[in-house]
Design an enzyme around this catalytic site. Sequence first.
Site, mmCIF file in Angstrom:
data_model
loop_
_atom_site.group_PDB
_atom_site.id
_atom_site.type_symbol
_atom_site.label_atom_id
_atom_site.label_comp_id
_atom_site.label_asym_id
_atom_site.label_seq_id
_atom_site.Cartn_x
_atom_site.Cartn_y
_atom_site.Cartn_z
ATOM 1 N N CYS A 1 -0.145 3.262 10.410
ATOM 2 C CA CYS A 1 0.415 4.422 9.723
ATOM 3 C C CYS A 1 1.025 5.386 10.730
ATOM 4 C CB CYS A 1 -0.658 5.132 8.908
ATOM 5 S SG CYS A 1 -0.030 6.610 8.064
ATOM 6 N N SER B 1 0.818 -1.204 0.000
ATOM 7 C CA SER B 1 0.000 0.000 0.000
ATOM 8 C C SER B 1 0.857 1.261 0.000
ATOM 9 C CB SER B 1 -0.901 -0.003 1.241
ATOM 10 O OG SER B 1 -1.633 1.194 1.334
#
Length: 316
Positions: free
Chosen positions: A140, A30
Amino acid sequence: MNFSKFSEKLPDMSVSVGNLTLSSPLMIASGVWPHEAKFWREPYTNGVGAICSKGLTRHPRPGNKGTRIWETSSGLLNSIGLQNSGIEAFVAEELPEISGNQVPVVVNLAIETLEEAEEGLILLKSAKEHIAAIELNVSCPNVDFGGMAWGVSEEGVAQVLAATRPLWEGELWVKLTPQVSNLVDVAKVAQEMGADALVVANTWLGMAIDVDRKKPVFERVVAGLSGPAVFPLALKCVYEAAGAVSIPVIGCGGVSCGNDALAMLLAGAVAVEVGSMLLHDLLCMAEIHDQARRKLAEWNVSSVRDIIGKGRSEGF
């Protein structure tokens, strides 16, 4: 080296991640791949088993201000900040363009709040036939709210899965952060709460100072470190997680060649995500795939599945 002698017995490179069968153990991680149709077909998809979307959020995000990318001597620091068009736009405009190209689409869902994660999954269910798996991003490091905050504790991961698992009947993966005191404990909780697979891991926290400007490069000061520098660290995480859970583990972090990918598989990963290397070469997946396949042929291995986890014992 002349590989012609291996041409007649190249091994099968297909693998299974839960109920999902991939033609190759290599996946695009990703955050690095454009949501443009031309990049989701040949030649870019040669050697690719699946592609992960950019990190998606319930609502559009503009990303972080200031510098977002900074090269290091052996890696890359990034502070993108989950820039994306939002789940509604992804489902309506982007997913129809990138699906249907024979490469499974894995949707990376960034967790901000539990309420928004639930809303996001409900929206994604309307396009479920185009989605091979959901990758819950609890790792993240480049946002102020949510993100890695969910993944640094067993309680946070448990809360995320308690909210999301009942809403998604298909493959539900969790992308873990290495910024945790005990990765094994978090991995076990993710399995107990219903994760179908684990992605190990996201970026490490780092920073850079612009000596000429005499101040930190990034407005948030810290950023996520990826690239070859983190490969030994990521390999250790994969080895530990794979030894602690019975669900599939997908290795991620610093893979740049066929030997790196094979090392991840030998450590117990069933598939391997590649990220930063693609920013250097958009066509590197085919080369990494071929390097790994030829090495397997040298070993007289008929299927890549036969080496998974074999580095944990006496080999083969």
